[in-house]
Write an enzyme that holds these catalytic residues in place. Structure first.
Site, PDB file in Angstrom:
ATOM      1  N   HIS A 505      -8.256  10.630  -4.317  1.00 30.37           N
ATOM      2  CA  HIS A 505      -8.535   9.403  -3.574  1.00 30.37           C
ATOM      3  C   HIS A 505      -7.236   8.634  -3.291  1.00 30.37           C
ATOM      4  CE1 HIS A 505     -10.877   5.685  -2.606  1.00 30.37           C
ATOM      5  NE2 HIS A 505      -9.767   5.121  -3.036  1.00 30.37           N
ATOM      6  N   GLU A 506      -6.494   8.352  -4.358  1.00 34.73           N
ATOM      7  CA  GLU A 506      -5.269   7.560  -4.185  1.00 34.73           C
ATOM      8  C   GLU A 506      -4.243   8.335  -3.353  1.00 34.73           C
ATOM      9  OE1 GLU A 506      -5.350   4.535  -4.759  1.00 34.73           O
ATOM     10  OE2 GLU A 506      -7.159   4.535  -5.990  1.00 34.73           O
ATOM     11  N   HIS A 509      -4.813   7.658   0.208  1.00 36.11           N
ATOM     12  CA  HIS A 509      -4.130   6.451   0.709  1.00 36.11           C
ATOM     13  C   HIS A 509      -2.660   6.760   1.020  1.00 36.11           C
ATOM     14  CE1 HIS A 509      -7.305   3.528   0.131  1.00 36.11           C
ATOM     15  NE2 HIS A 509      -7.394   3.718  -1.164  1.00 36.11           N
ATOM     16  N   HIS A 512      -2.379   8.641   4.176  1.00 30.52           N
ATOM     17  CA  HIS A 512      -2.600   7.724   5.301  1.00 30.52           C
ATOM     18  C   HIS A 512      -1.275   7.039   5.660  1.00 30.52           C
ATOM     19  CE1 HIS A 512      -5.218   4.137   6.951  1.00 30.52           C
ATOM     20  NE2 HIS A 512      -4.623   4.804   7.908  1.00 30.52           N
TER      21      HIS A 512
HETATM   22 ZN   LIG Z   1      -8.986   3.258  -2.488  1.00 26.74          ZN
END
Ligand SMILES: [Zn+2]
Length: 725
Positions: A505-506, A509, A512
């Protein structure tokens, strides 16, 4: 799993990230300037310069922020009082060029505040947070500056601006208006005073939660107290006790990562209740660290501020620049999902109660029993034991798995930087350089994986530097932070399946941020709407469970053998297990957050409000909010996620829909779909997220995908899905 909105970047991005008193800042003294110099100077070294972590001392932080603020204010005066008529370049682009010294100082300050937070750093926070709030207001309330921004904004269609420049002009104008730039001087003064007071209250709130987390613990002194706990959990608790001077005993610390395993495995119902009560009462214990009065005060000031700026409530103000646009659309999504989640909880509780009855426990399932019996149901229904998975979850290997995903999907290559070539703030932190398919530099990725004292709990990403190109090609620097418990010397660090999901998940980011391909830093990378920013991270979680990752990287730490397909099949089968609990635990927090910020001006008693709201929505008695009001850092540690905790569900609707697009296209590794995803991630905030998504998918996201993902029946009537309007 949170995303850290950091005060980083440049220009107005730095100003806007933290939200928003006109307090005159004194010019920094000669000695302050000297102390600050290493932290405000342009970064030097490889990769276009890197943060000077080797030069940082805590007593530099406050002077560096002061010098950064003073320089930025001087730059802004120059922009505001430029005798030339306002143009995009001499106003909006000039703002993008400004604030660089402050942004560099704030980057280091943020790292210390979130990962090296000791008494000295806390003193800096108490001193500087009100000063930063005052600085933001001074910028937003600068009338000459706002006039110039307005002029550029008004002429945006007739001044040959690119689409990105038009969006940046719109963004600046909107943010200034939202921060009260149009108010009369009297109201501006009041607004600044409110922001001052709020800044102090946020710091108080956070420090109170941290105090309860650091100071309280449950000590276990007999073998029978640790009955049922796996060896790894016992070891962690033994170390925790030792660090508190209780060698030979065990301590359950007052943090999620310590409490949840205890509640899952402990056979001692009395101790489960004791630990559960400690955890859910953080910030709610009376005395010096009680947050109830602080919350009431924050809510009152937020309500006054919203009305002052011209919005009915704080929630309306906060959601205006989100993808949802208004509280109604956010509430509609939450209420569409809620009944299905509650119905599922009743089924889950029935399963658990049946086991308890069969065992002759003679109990009714209470909140401190949920995780414990859920684990038993999981073993029974899916024959899945979390401790069977962990030996395959080696942190170092999974990290290589993430790199594989980044390479296959986005064409990024990760390579460790030469030891010692890039300074770090702690020996645990490692740095990788990221290059594209042609060997060109994309940016740097810092990884700070392990828990330590002074590091805030949870996991997050932040950008030390945003990608930008308008004044020269600047590469981004991003970091991932988590709280894994380090393996013993010579042994690998093993993590849970949930931890591995958070890791991906991190990293989502971070990818992204690394994918950003824009001109202006304010619109770069993860600087996007709050209810959109979790989408890239949530969608990239899905690649963990692909055979391509698991077969190569989920290797048993003793045998080196990949995780058996039967175990993976079991994980897959159990994917939607406990989804009732997870959704209700989260969604009850999100609904209370929204209702607190939609409530009118009457004084709010946080305890009573929470109780009444939960009763009104038929909250199952076996579950407590994931973040009870007195410890809800997302919404009271700052403005960040206030009236915004719904964002995770909003983003997850987009996530579920985007993942289905890969499934429809031929699987997770479909090249054409990956190319489209890369394009979507590259845009930052240069386009409206709803438009960007529509281009990716050919239509708006479908809430059915979310319900399917969670294993809930789809709602009968059409529900507003995340879309533009
Ligand atoms: Zn998050």
């Amino acid at each position: 799993m949170s995303f850290k909105t950091a005060l980083t970047g440049a220009g107005i991005a730095a100003v806007l990230a933290a939200g928003s008193a006109a307090m005159a800042t004194n010019a920094p003294s000669e000695s302050q300037q000297q102390l600050a110099a290493p932290l405000v100077a342009p970064w030097t070294g490889p990769y276009g310069g890197v943060p000077p972590f080797d030069k940082v001392k805590v007593d530099m932080l406050a002077p560096a922020l002061e010098v950064g603020i003073a320089r930025n204010l001087a730059e802004i005066e120059q922009i505001a009082n430029n005798p030339a008529p306002p143009t995009f370049d001499n106003t909006i682009a000039a703002l993008e060029r400004s604030g660089r010294a402050l942004s560099r100082a704030a980057t280091v300050y943020n790292v210390y505040s979130s990962t090296m937070n000791d008494d000295a750093v806390q003193a800096v926070e108490r001193e500087m947070e009100p000063k930063l709030a005052a600085f933001f207001d001074q910028v937003f309330q600068n009338e000459a500056l706002f006039k110039r921004i307005s002029a550029v904004y008004d002429a945006r269609e007739t001044s040959n601006l690119t689409a990105e420049q038009k969006r940046l002009a719109w963004y600046n104008y909107t943010q200034f208006v939202r921060a009260g730039a149009k108010l009369d001087p009297e109201k501006k003064k009041r607004l600044a005073a409110i922001n001052q007071e709020l800044a102090t209250l946020y710091t108080t709130f956070g420090q109170n939660v941290l105090a309860d987390e650091n100071n309280e613990f449950v000590l276990l002194d007999k073998e029978s107290d640790v009955d049922g706990l796996p060896a790894s959990v016992r070891e962690g608790e033994a170390l925790a006790a030792e660090s508190r001077g209780k060698k030979g005993q065990w301590a359950v610390q007052n943090t999620r990562s310590s409490v949840e395993p205890f509640l899952t495995y402990s056979n001692r119902r009395d101790l489960r209740e004791k630990v559960w009560r400690m955890f859910v009462n953080r910030g709610d214990n009376g005395g010096k660290t009680d947050n109830n009065a602080t919350i009431a005060q924050i809510l009152k000031l937020r309500d006054e501020r919203a009305k002052l700026i011209g919005y009915p409530t704080h929630a309306h103000w906060r959601l205006e620049d989100s993808m949802a646009k208004n509280p109604d659309r956010a509430m509609a999504l939450m209420t569409a999902v809620w009944p299905a989640a509650v119905a599922r909880v009743h089924e889950e509780v029935a399963d658990m109660q049946a086991i308890a009855n069969k065992e002759g426990a003679g109990i009714k399932i209470e909140p401190w029993d949920y995780r414990y019996y859920a684990e038993k149901v999981r073993k029974q229904k899916y024959d899945l034991d979390e401790t069977e998975i962990t030996p395959y979850m080696q942190l170092d290997n999974l990290r290589e798995g993430m790199f594989y995903m980044a390479k296959e999907l986005l064409g990024f290559n990760f390579k460790p930087v030469k030891e010692g070539s890039v300074p770090v703030y702690h020996p645990d932190v490692k740095v990788w350089e990221v290059t594209d398919d042609k060997g060109g530099l994309v940016g740097l990725w810092y990884f700070d994986p392990y828990a330590r004292k002074g590091k805030r709990s949870g996991a997050w990403m932040n950008a030390y530097r945003n990608q930008e190109r308008f004044d020269g090609d600047v590469k981004t620097i991003v970091s991932n932070n988590s709280n894994f418990v380090k393996g013993k010397a010579g042994e690998p660090t093993l993590i849970s399946w949930t931890d591995a999901t958070t890791l991906f998940h991190e990293f989502g980011h971070a990818l992204h941020g690394l994918s950003s391909n824009v001109n202006y830093p304010t619109l770069s990378g993860t600087n996007v709407a709050r209810d959109y920013v979790e989408f890239p991270s949530q969608v990239l979680e899905h690649w963990l469970a692909t055979p391509e990752i698991l077969n190569r990287f989920a290797l048993n730490y003793k045998t080196g053998k990949p995780i058996p397909p039967e175990l993976v099949a079991k994980i897959k089968k159990a994917e939607k297990f406990n989804e009732g609990f997870q959704t209700v635990e989260y969604l009850s927090s999100a609904i209370v957050d929204m209702k607190l910020h939609l409530a009118a001006a009457e004084p709010i008693d946080p305890d009573a409000f929470e109780r009444n709201t939960l009763a009104a929505i038929n909250m199952p008695s076996e579950i407590v909010m994931r973040h009870r009001t007195p410890q809800f850092m997302h919404i009271f540690g700052g403005d960040g996620y206030s009236a915004g905790y719904y964002s995770y569900l909003w983003s997850d609707t987009i996530t579920a829909d985007a993942w289905e697009s890969f499934m429809e296209a031929g699987g997770p590794w479909d090249k054409a779909q990956a190319k489209k995803l890369k394009e979507l991630l590259s845009k930052g905030n240069t386009v409206d997220p709803a438009d960007a998504y529509r281009e990716f998918r050919g239509r708006d996201p479908d809430i059915g995908a979310l319900m399917r993902k969670r294993g809930f029946p789809e709602p009968a009537k059409a529900t507003p899905a995340p879309s533009a309007n």
